[in-house]
Design a protein around this motif. Structure first.
Motif, PDB file in Angstrom:
ATOM      1  N   GLN A 172       0.809  -1.208   0.000  1.00  0.00           N
ATOM      2  CA  GLN A 172       0.000   0.000   0.000  1.00  0.00           C
ATOM      3  C   GLN A 172       0.850   1.270   0.000  1.00  0.00           C
ATOM      4  N   ILE A 173       2.178   1.104   0.014  1.00  0.00           N
ATOM      5  CA  ILE A 173       3.089   2.247   0.012  1.00  0.00           C
ATOM      6  C   ILE A 173       4.059   2.088  -1.152  1.00  0.00           C
ATOM      7  N   LYS A 174       4.245   3.115  -1.930  1.00  0.00           N
ATOM      8  CA  LYS A 174       5.157   3.056  -3.069  1.00  0.00           C
ATOM      9  C   LYS A 174       6.597   2.919  -2.585  1.00  0.00           C
ATOM     10  N   GLY A 175       7.372   2.181  -3.363  1.00  0.00           N
ATOM     11  CA  GLY A 175       8.795   2.060  -3.068  1.00  0.00           C
ATOM     12  C   GLY A 175       9.214   0.730  -2.487  1.00  0.00           C
ATOM     13  N   TYR A 176       8.251  -0.129  -2.114  1.00  0.00           N
ATOM     14  CA  TYR A 176       8.609  -1.423  -1.513  1.00  0.00           C
ATOM     15  C   TYR A 176       8.487  -2.585  -2.498  1.00  0.00           C
ATOM     16  N   THR A 177       7.985  -2.331  -3.680  1.00  0.00           N
ATOM     17  CA  THR A 177       7.828  -3.384  -4.671  1.00  0.00           C
ATOM     18  C   THR A 177       9.187  -3.975  -5.030  1.00  0.00           C
ATOM     19  N   ASP A 178       9.268  -5.312  -4.994  1.00  0.00           N
ATOM     20  CA  ASP A 178      10.482  -6.068  -5.353  1.00  0.00           C
ATOM     21  C   ASP A 178      11.633  -5.834  -4.376  1.00  0.00           C
ATOM     22  N   ARG A 179      11.378  -5.183  -3.254  1.00  0.00           N
ATOM     23  CA  ARG A 179      12.447  -4.971  -2.273  1.00  0.00           C
ATOM     24  C   ARG A 179      12.197  -5.692  -0.954  1.00  0.00           C
ATOM     25  N   VAL A 180      11.021  -6.284  -0.778  1.00  0.00           N
ATOM     26  CA  VAL A 180      10.701  -6.970   0.460  1.00  0.00           C
ATOM     27  C   VAL A 180      10.494  -8.457   0.190  1.00  0.00           C
ATOM     28  N   GLN A 181      10.980  -9.275   1.114  1.00  0.00           N
ATOM     29  CA  GLN A 181      10.852 -10.728   0.995  1.00  0.00           C
ATOM     30  C   GLN A 181      10.677 -11.315   2.384  1.00  0.00           C
ATOM     31  N   ASP A 196      18.180  -2.878  -0.554  1.00  0.00           N
ATOM     32  CA  ASP A 196      18.420  -1.533  -1.120  1.00  0.00           C
ATOM     33  C   ASP A 196      17.812  -0.446  -0.232  1.00  0.00           C
ATOM     34  N   LEU A 197      18.252  -0.411   1.017  1.00  0.00           N
ATOM     35  CA  LEU A 197      17.695   0.530   1.988  1.00  0.00           C
ATOM     36  C   LEU A 197      17.906   1.978   1.571  1.00  0.00           C
ATOM     37  N   THR A 198      16.906   2.805   1.871  1.00  0.00           N
ATOM     38  CA  THR A 198      16.981   4.249   1.681  1.00  0.00           C
ATOM     39  C   THR A 198      16.628   4.935   3.000  1.00  0.00           C
ATOM     40  N   VAL A 199      16.835   6.226   3.033  1.00  0.00           N
ATOM     41  CA  VAL A 199      16.519   6.984   4.253  1.00  0.00           C
ATOM     42  C   VAL A 199      15.032   6.890   4.578  1.00  0.00           C
ATOM     43  N   LYS A 200      14.190   6.852   3.558  1.00  0.00           N
ATOM     44  CA  LYS A 200      12.747   6.814   3.768  1.00  0.00           C
ATOM     45  C   LYS A 200      12.276   5.505   4.418  1.00  0.00           C
ATOM     46  N   ASP A 201      13.110   4.474   4.398  1.00  0.00           N
ATOM     47  CA  ASP A 201      12.725   3.192   5.005  1.00  0.00           C
ATOM     48  C   ASP A 201      12.772   3.231   6.522  1.00  0.00           C
ATOM     49  N   GLY A 202      13.414   4.240   7.086  1.00  0.00           N
ATOM     50  CA  GLY A 202      13.477   4.345   8.534  1.00  0.00           C
ATOM     51  C   GLY A 202      12.108   4.607   9.132  1.00  0.00           C
ATOM     52  N   GLY A 203      11.818   3.978  10.265  1.00  0.00           N
ATOM     53  CA  GLY A 203      10.527   4.176  10.924  1.00  0.00           C
ATOM     54  C   GLY A 203      10.108   2.944  11.700  1.00  0.00           C
ATOM     55  N   TYR A 204       8.806   2.812  11.934  1.00  0.00           N
ATOM     56  CA  TYR A 204       8.263   1.731  12.743  1.00  0.00           C
ATOM     57  C   TYR A 204       7.551   0.709  11.856  1.00  0.00           C
ATOM     58  N   TYR A 205       7.882  -0.561  12.081  1.00  0.00           N
ATOM     59  CA  TYR A 205       7.265  -1.671  11.361  1.00  0.00           C
ATOM     60  C   TYR A 205       6.538  -2.568  12.366  1.00  0.00           C
ATOM     61  N   MET A 206       5.468  -3.203  11.893  1.00  0.00           N
ATOM     62  CA  MET A 206       4.706  -4.096  12.759  1.00  0.00           C
ATOM     63  C   MET A 206       4.479  -5.430  12.061  1.00  0.00           C
ATOM     64  N   CYS A 207       4.813  -6.509  12.771  1.00  0.00           N
ATOM     65  CA  CYS A 207       4.526  -7.861  12.313  1.00  0.00           C
ATOM     66  C   CYS A 207       3.207  -8.266  12.971  1.00  0.00           C
ATOM     67  N   GLU A 208       2.131  -8.203  12.217  1.00  0.00           N
ATOM     68  CA  GLU A 208       0.787  -8.427  12.763  1.00  0.00           C
ATOM     69  C   GLU A 208       0.350  -9.868  12.496  1.00  0.00           C
ATOM     70  N   ILE A 209       0.034 -10.591  13.569  1.00  0.00           N
ATOM     71  CA  ILE A 209      -0.350 -11.994  13.493  1.00  0.00           C
ATOM     72  C   ILE A 209      -1.727 -12.170  14.120  1.00  0.00           C
ATOM     73  N   ARG A 210      -2.594 -12.925  13.452  1.00  0.00           N
ATOM     74  CA  ARG A 210      -3.940 -13.146  13.967  1.00  0.00           C
ATOM     75  C   ARG A 210      -3.896 -13.939  15.266  1.00  0.00           C
ATOM     76  N   ASN A 211      -4.717 -13.514  16.228  1.00  0.00           N
ATOM     77  CA  ASN A 211      -4.847 -14.186  17.529  1.00  0.00           C
ATOM     78  C   ASN A 211      -3.502 -14.293  18.247  1.00  0.00           C
ATOM     79  N   SER A 212      -2.673 -13.311  18.059  1.00  0.00           N
ATOM     80  CA  SER A 212      -1.379 -13.309  18.727  1.00  0.00           C
ATOM     81  C   SER A 212      -0.935 -11.871  18.947  1.00  0.00           C
ATOM     82  N   SER A 213       0.042 -11.703  19.830  1.00  0.00           N
ATOM     83  CA  SER A 213       0.546 -10.353  20.094  1.00  0.00           C
ATOM     84  C   SER A 213       1.396  -9.882  18.927  1.00  0.00           C
TER      85      SER A 213
END
Length: 330
Positions: A172-181, A196-213
């Protein structure tokens, strides 16, 4: 003559340099969020002029302004000037914002000529268990996440201005196509690899799992690896050798061994034939001496034939060596 005076005026203007900054003296307000990048604008009224000197400083209580040194922590890698294109542009770029970056900044031309900016970094409500990860521009980084039990519903989110948007499996965000696995080795490892990290990649990420923290990860992207930072491990991936490649290598090795064995056999039979011919030729010619056979350890002596004397060979045992002697019969 007019051209001369015009060149003189231009020369005097350049020599005079930048003495006044663009904008008013009011404090400018800037709002940003953790992980974002922000530009603190400051420029000369004439962008073609070059200031003799200028500094950036940050307010630190009690009533003290501390100069920002771009080659020292905590400003190194995240703070940089953007005056490469124009010497009159004195703006400061701050990457991968943290809460500590908030505060008052000054762009100082002289003691009386400066511009002040107030930076506010909003804090989002996040998971208390936040993992900190550091990456470097142009490299790859692994965001760790593990499953405690099987789950078919999971996704990775990235926070922009406290608004999480999905980056995997949907983008849903431009710039991550073909760069995430995402890793999926059936052992619960669902970590996310970003290349291929860029400055814009800095920030908060969330690994969201159903029925789990959920797992929250704060990624900081620094400049390219230099000096002591070159020893920092970088994640790389490699593909395993395919079955076809392994079979080809095995066949080539077997053919090479067979050729070596065949060549050795030919050389052996050729050498043995030559030896046999030498022995046969030596028996047919009287008076020719046959050399000692070292392998069979047998010694031969010469036998001379005449019309009156008949020679008979009688073997005499001597330890492990067989000696043939001459016996004359009348």
């Amino acid at each position: 003559m007019k051209v001369f005076f015009l060149l003189l005026l231009i020369q005097l203007h350049i020599t005079e340099g930048c003495r006044k900054l663009e904008g008013n003296t009011d404090v400018r307000q800037i709002t940003a969020y953790p992980g974002d990048s922000v530009l603190l604008s400051c420029s000369c009224t004439d962008l073609h002029t070059k200031p003799q000197s200028f500094t950036w400083s940050k307010y630190s209580s009690p009533s003290e302004w501390i100069n920002i040194s771009l080659d020292r922590e905590p400003y190194k890698y995240r703070y940089q000037l953007v005056n490469e294109q124009s010497s009159g542009n004195l703006s400061l770029l701050i990457s991968n914002l943290t809460v500590e970056d908030g505060g008052d900044y000054r762009c100082n031309l002289t003691e009386s000529e400066y511009r002040q900016i107030r930076l506010t970094v909003h804090v989002c409500t996040r998971n208390q268990q936040t993992v900190s990860v550091t990456g470097y521009m142009g490299k790859s980084v692994l965001l760790p996440c593990f499953l405690s039990e099987p789950s078919h519903t999971l996704r990775w989110l990235f926070s922009k201005e406290c608004d999480y948007k999905e980056i995997f499996p949907k983008n849903q965000i431009k710039g991550y196509t073909d760069r995430v696995q995402q890793f999926n080795d059936h052992s619960g490892n669902i970590s996310l690899l970003i290349s291929d990290l860029t400055v814009k990649d800095g920030g908060y990420y969330m690994c969201e799992i159903r029925n789990s923290s959920n797992t929250t990860i704060h990624l900081t992207v620094k400049g390219a690896l230099t000096g002591s930072s070159a020893s920092t491990p970088v994640i790389t991936t490699s593909l395993p050798t395919s079955t076809a490649d392994t079979t080809t290598i095995f066949i080539c090795t077997a053919v090479a061994l067979m050729l070596l064995l065949l060549l050795g056999g030919v050389m052996y039979w050729k050498s043995r034939g030559q030896r046999r011919r030498q022995i046969e030729n030596g028996d047919e010619q009287p008076g020719m001496r046959i050399q000692q056979n070292e392998q069979e350890d047998v010694m031969y002596m010469t036998v001379d034939h005449s019309n009156t004397v008949r020679a008979e060979q009688t073997p005499v045992a001597s330890e492990d060596t067989a000696v043939y002697s001459l016996v004359q019969t009348h």
